[in-house]
Scaffold this motif. Structure first.
Motif, PDB file in Angstrom:
ATOM      1  N   LEU A   1      -2.998  -1.501   9.409  1.00  0.00           N
ATOM      2  CA  LEU A   1      -3.869  -2.467  10.080  1.00  0.00           C
ATOM      3  C   LEU A   1      -5.310  -1.989  10.164  1.00  0.00           C
ATOM      4  CD1 LEU A   1      -1.749  -3.889  13.032  1.00  0.00           C
ATOM      5  CD2 LEU A   1      -2.698  -5.123  11.072  1.00  0.00           C
ATOM      6  N   ARG A   2      -5.470  -0.708  10.473  1.00  0.00           N
ATOM      7  CA  ARG A   2      -6.816  -0.220  10.789  1.00  0.00           C
ATOM      8  C   ARG A   2      -7.549   0.384   9.607  1.00  0.00           C
ATOM      9  NH1 ARG A   2      -8.105  -0.840  16.399  1.00  0.00           N
ATOM     10  NH2 ARG A   2      -6.651  -2.542  16.786  1.00  0.00           N
ATOM     11  N   ILE A   3      -6.812   0.871   8.630  1.00  0.00           N
ATOM     12  CA  ILE A   3      -7.489   1.514   7.505  1.00  0.00           C
ATOM     13  C   ILE A   3      -7.363   0.683   6.230  1.00  0.00           C
ATOM     14  CG2 ILE A   3      -7.555   3.549   6.018  1.00  0.00           C
ATOM     15  CD1 ILE A   3      -6.553   5.130   8.465  1.00  0.00           C
ATOM     16  N   LYS A   4      -6.094   0.342   5.934  1.00  0.00           N
ATOM     17  CA  LYS A   4      -5.887  -0.300   4.627  1.00  0.00           C
ATOM     18  C   LYS A   4      -6.485  -1.703   4.577  1.00  0.00           C
ATOM     19  CE  LYS A   4      -1.871   2.410   3.358  1.00  0.00           C
ATOM     20  NZ  LYS A   4      -0.466   2.399   2.975  1.00  0.00           N
ATOM     21  N   LEU A   5      -6.197  -2.510   5.568  1.00  0.00           N
ATOM     22  CA  LEU A   5      -6.695  -3.889   5.521  1.00  0.00           C
ATOM     23  C   LEU A   5      -8.216  -3.961   5.468  1.00  0.00           C
ATOM     24  CD1 LEU A   5      -4.397  -6.214   7.656  1.00  0.00           C
ATOM     25  CD2 LEU A   5      -4.808  -6.217   5.189  1.00  0.00           C
ATOM     26  N   PRO A   6      -8.917  -3.223   6.334  1.00  0.00           N
ATOM     27  CA  PRO A   6     -10.384  -3.250   6.230  1.00  0.00           C
ATOM     28  C   PRO A   6     -10.867  -2.766   4.869  1.00  0.00           C
ATOM     29  CG  PRO A   6      -9.716  -2.296   8.317  1.00  0.00           C
ATOM     30  CD  PRO A   6      -8.472  -2.483   7.529  1.00  0.00           C
ATOM     31  N   ALA A   7     -10.192  -1.775   4.311  1.00  0.00           N
ATOM     32  CA  ALA A   7     -10.609  -1.270   3.006  1.00  0.00           C
ATOM     33  C   ALA A   7     -10.347  -2.297   1.913  1.00  0.00           C
ATOM     34  CB  ALA A   7      -9.864   0.032   2.695  1.00  0.00           C
ATOM     35  N   LEU A   8      -9.407  -3.170   2.170  1.00  0.00           N
ATOM     36  CA  LEU A   8      -9.041  -4.174   1.167  1.00  0.00           C
ATOM     37  C   LEU A   8     -10.001  -5.364   1.130  1.00  0.00           C
ATOM     38  CD1 LEU A   8      -5.182  -4.757   1.106  1.00  0.00           C
ATOM     39  CD2 LEU A   8      -6.659  -3.960  -0.731  1.00  0.00           C
ATOM     40  N   ARG A   9     -10.842  -5.477   2.151  1.00  0.00           N
ATOM     41  CA  ARG A   9     -11.703  -6.662   2.282  1.00  0.00           C
ATOM     42  C   ARG A   9     -12.323  -7.165   0.977  1.00  0.00           C
ATOM     43  NH1 ARG A   9     -14.101  -9.300   6.456  1.00  0.00           N
ATOM     44  NH2 ARG A   9     -15.843  -9.688   5.086  1.00  0.00           N
ATOM     45  N   PRO A  10     -13.027  -6.288   0.239  1.00  0.00           N
ATOM     46  CA  PRO A  10     -13.661  -6.800  -0.990  1.00  0.00           C
ATOM     47  C   PRO A  10     -12.640  -7.340  -1.983  1.00  0.00           C
ATOM     48  CG  PRO A  10     -14.384  -4.554  -0.468  1.00  0.00           C
ATOM     49  CD  PRO A  10     -13.279  -4.863   0.468  1.00  0.00           C
ATOM     50  N   ALA A  11     -11.514  -6.650  -2.106  1.00  0.00           N
ATOM     51  CA  ALA A  11     -10.488  -7.104  -3.054  1.00  0.00           C
ATOM     52  C   ALA A  11      -9.903  -8.438  -2.608  1.00  0.00           C
ATOM     53  CB  ALA A  11      -9.383  -6.051  -3.171  1.00  0.00           C
ATOM     54  N   ILE A  12      -9.693  -8.574  -1.293  1.00  0.00           N
ATOM     55  CA  ILE A  12      -9.159  -9.838  -0.789  1.00  0.00           C
ATOM     56  C   ILE A  12     -10.145 -10.965  -1.053  1.00  0.00           C
ATOM     57  CG2 ILE A  12      -8.483 -11.109   1.283  1.00  0.00           C
ATOM     58  CD1 ILE A  12      -7.328  -8.517   2.379  1.00  0.00           C
ATOM     59  N   LEU A  13     -11.407 -10.680  -0.813  1.00  0.00           N
ATOM     60  CA  LEU A  13     -12.428 -11.703  -1.053  1.00  0.00           C
ATOM     61  C   LEU A  13     -12.409 -12.136  -2.524  1.00  0.00           C
ATOM     62  CD1 LEU A  13     -14.744 -13.346   0.113  1.00  0.00           C
ATOM     63  CD2 LEU A  13     -16.293 -11.504  -0.574  1.00  0.00           C
ATOM     64  N   LEU A  14     -12.269 -11.151  -3.383  1.00  0.00           N
ATOM     65  CA  LEU A  14     -12.200 -11.440  -4.816  1.00  0.00           C
ATOM     66  C   LEU A  14     -11.034 -12.376  -5.124  1.00  0.00           C
ATOM     67  CD1 LEU A  14     -13.429 -10.281  -7.615  1.00  0.00           C
ATOM     68  CD2 LEU A  14     -11.260  -9.020  -7.685  1.00  0.00           C
TER      69      LEU A  14
END
Lengths: 449, 291
Positions: free
Chosen positions: B199-212
């Motif tokens: 929740l705290r590390i992976k999801l925030p780090a994924l933001r750009p990929a999710i946006l893509l």
């Protein structure tokens, strides 16, 4: 969803480029053809047939054997056959080629209903100077009138589709009904079949305009007309079509007729599992059914269409096609000879009838015992070909077409077809269809009669 | 030195520019040009300015298609990406046995051409004899008609989910693999559990990929074509000629032979896609800015 890797801009571009291919460069109203205006002599024909030539021939029929016969007779001529998957694909490709003025074949197979749309764009060669008009007597009258119109002969008839009824004799027997002679009987039989066997007497698809048009034609309507120039007539919202759709509306609302789209997987299965007790279809139907519902062999019989008045004997035509010479062909004589040979030579027409199952249009083949005497085990040994050959003579000769049957088809699907599928108000849908057709015709610059 | 560098840069870029112009700018310009004309069967082509655009904006068929793809976007994309994220996180956690095989299996549908996928699902959906209907019949239940006018959009969503969950999962999984291990180690030292790390590390780090993946999915939704076009053959009464704007443009061009009008529809569609994509991007960037 496949094109995920494109940017937002590319999204529009992709859809656009599809349209571009077809658009080609500019419109092609006029054609630069080496066409003859006066009669071509036999000597000219002989000379042409002795000149090495390659012809491009577009068709959706596997026609190799007939081509072989032609090439044997005229060894100097080579025919390059291009098979398109089906009629609608062929039209799309043909129109694209015509617009691009590139890659247009010499000869193309064209359904009767689309001939006006290609003559309207002046894309077909008038075969009269080549002797086309002299072939008239060889062909069934009603069919010939489909290719000779508005002062020209635009194609040579290949096959036709007189309509009759294919029915499951076992289901009819179980319900205790005979094959109905009139539409009134048909309704009564539908009731019995539904209550005794659970089957629908037949299926009325909402995606098959030609079938509906055949019903209209049988009832005596000719809702379309075209004068070959700028005037079209549209009267689908008139007395006879209203009567016809009113009749079907009644059967649909009573749950006696199903409304599955035809030529779909579900429909094929419906045919083979006895969901429908009959299929009102054209002469190309029997062989098709044989392949689709193999497991029901021997359970089918053929009978005529139900009639609107007792004692009448009227059928209609559904489908069928011809071979036309394209106006831009550089080898018009050879192209004409190919169309003429394929659809006129007795050996070729018999092959088309018996091997490719194209229902014949020449009087000779229709009377040829090698065609008519065939007994079909699938239909309990009935002489199905002979039966349909007899129906040919009873086809109503009132069918005419609009120069934009593609649009007629898609607007049918959206109006009347949709109402059939949804069990809606068919008469209102007929009115809506009429309006769409008239609007489109006006928008395209036609005068609507 | 500098001039030389610039020249080299130009030389390197020119092949791209040529191809880009020939296959992108020119067709696009030509389409724009086409969309300004009206071609009539009688009378030929006449210049008509923005008539085709006005017509499209008043065309209920165009808007019906738009409405459908917007519903599609709002319903299908969150479901699909939700699954993709969950699967990527699960695989990345290393707790799935045979992770590599699972990853492959989830990805395989993407390798199946959408044509094949749609036909396959079409058979499964089959109204009278499809597998799903048969299962319902076996269980003694009334089978739903998955190819009716009201359900076919949902059925299409299902097909597209099936096709693209794996694809998006791989994109997200690859992004997860780029997160340096030290961060996890530090988190573990601090006593964070797997859930918390996710929740705290992976999801925030994924933001750009999710946006893509969101942007790709938006474009994909608006461009929906293959699936409805094929389903049309299986259920012509449920999928009309105007099911999606793309399909409508195609049918207008090739069935109604109104190429100019089709060009206008395609242009409008392209503009809508651009606007929506940019809006999403801007909104996401604004939110992403540290407070």
């Amino acid at each position: 969803m496949r094109r995920l890797r494109t940017s937002a801009m590319a999204a529009g571009a992709l859809a656009l480029s599809v349209t571009l291919v077809a658009a080609g460069c500019g419109s092609s109203k006029d054609t630069d053809k080496p066409a003859a205006s006066k009669a071509v002599s036999q000597a000219e024909i002989d000379a042409a047939m002795d000149t090495p030539t390659t012809l491009d021939f577009w068709t959706w029929v596997p026609i190799k054997d007939e081509i072989k016969l032609f090439e044997q007779k005229y060894p100097k001529i080579k025919v390059n056959v291009i098979n398109n998957a089906d009629a609608s694909q062929q039209y799309v490709k043909l129109r694209a080629a015509l617009k691009a003025r590139k890659g247009v074949p010499d000869v193309a197979q064209i359904g009767y209903d689309r001939i006006p749309s290609f003559t309207q764009t002046k894309s077909l060669l008038d075969l009269t100077p080549y002797g086309g008009a002299n072939l008239k007597s060889q062909y069934v009258e009603g069919i010939w009138s489909q290719v000779e119109q508005n002062g020209g002969v635009w194609a040579i008839p290949q096959d036709s589709g007189p309509v009759a009824t294919l029915y499951r004799n076992d289901i009819f027997k179980k319900a205790g009904v005979e094959s109905p002679k009139t539409w009134a009987n048909f309704g009564a039989a539908a009731q019995k079949i539904k209550s005794q066997t659970g089957a629908y007497i037949t299926n009325l698809p909402g995606n098959d305009m030609p079938q509906l048009l055949a019903y209209f034609s049988q009832a005596g309507a000719s809702p379309f007309s075209y004068d070959g120039k700028q005037t079209v007539g549209v009267s689908v919202d008139s007395e006879i079509p209203q009567k016809v759709v009113g009749y079907w509306q009644d059967l649909i609302s009573k749950g006696l007729v199903s409304t599955d789209p035809d030529f779909t997987d579900a429909w094929y299965q419906g045919l083979s599992r006895g969901k429908y007790a009959s299929w009102l279809t054209a002469a190309w139907g029997p062989v098709f059914l044989q392949g689709t519902a193999k497991n029901t062999s021997g359970k089918w019989s053929v009978a005529g269409l139900p009639q609107w008045a007792a004692g009448q004997n009227v059928s209609a035509n559904w489908g069928g096609s011809s071979d036309a010479v394209m106006a831009g062909s550089q080898h018009p004589i050879q192209a004409y000879m190919l169309a003429k040979f394929i659809n006129g030579d007795p050996a070729s027409t018999l092959k088309l009838a018996n091997d490719q199952f194209l229902f014949p249009t020449t009087k000779a083949t229709l009377a040829d015992p090698k065609f008519t005497d065939a007994k079909a085990p699938f239909y309990g040994g009935q002489q199905v070909n002979k039966f349909f050959a007899d129906v040919t003579g009873t086809v109503a000769q009132n069918q005419q077409w609009l120069p934009f049957m593609d649009y007629a088809n898609s607007s049918f699907d959206e109006t009347l077809g949709k109402a059939i599928s949804d069990h809606g108000d068919l008469k209102a849908a007929l009115t809506a269809w009429q309006k769409k057709l008239v609007d489109y015709a006006k928008q395209q610059g036609f005068t609507v009669k | 030195m500098r001039a030389g560098q610039t020249r080299t840069a130009w030389i390197l870029v020119i092949p791209f520019l040529v191809v880009f112009t020939a296959f992108f700018i020119v067709p696009l310009g030509y389409s724009a040009y086409l969309s300004m004309f009206t071609s009539k069967l009688v009378g030929g082509e006449v210049f008509s300015g923005f008539d085709n655009y006005t017509r499209a904006l008043h065309d209920p068929a165009f808007w019906a298609g738009m409405r459908r793809v917007v519903i599609f976007l709002l319903v299908q994309v969150p479901i699909m990406l939700g699954f993709s994220i969950a699967l990527a996180l699960a695989l990345d956690s290393g707790r799935v046995r045979g992770g590599r095989v699972v990853r492959m299996l989830i990805f395989v549908p993407y390798a199946v051409p959408s044509v094949v996928a749609t036909l396959m699902w079409g058979y499964l959906y089959g109204v009278d004899n499809g597998l799903i209907t048969q299962l319902f019949d076996k269980a003694g239940l009334d089978a739903p008609n998955l190819l009716s006018e009201h359900t076919v959009l949902g059925s299409t969503m299902n097909i597209v989910c099936w096709e693209f969950i794996g694809y998006n999962m791989i994109v997200l999984y690859a992004a997860l693999r780029t997160i340096p291990n030290e961060i996890y180690e530090a988190a573990e030292v601090d006593g964070a559990g797997q859930w918390r790390i996710a929740l705290r590390i992976k999801l925030p780090a994924l933001r750009p990929a999710i946006l893509l993946t969101v942007i790709f999915s938006i474009i994909g939704s608006f461009q929906l074509f293959n699936e409805p076009n094929l389903l049309f053959n299986i259920a012509p009464d449920a999928v009309g000629t105007d099911f999606t704007p793309n399909l409508y443009a195609y049918n207008v061009a090739f069935k109604n032979q109104e190429i100019n009008y089709a060009a206008a529809i395609a242009f409008l569609l392209g503009m809508v896609i651009m606007i929506v994509s940019f809006a999403v991007q801007i909104a996401a960037n604004r939110k992403g800015r540290p407070a």
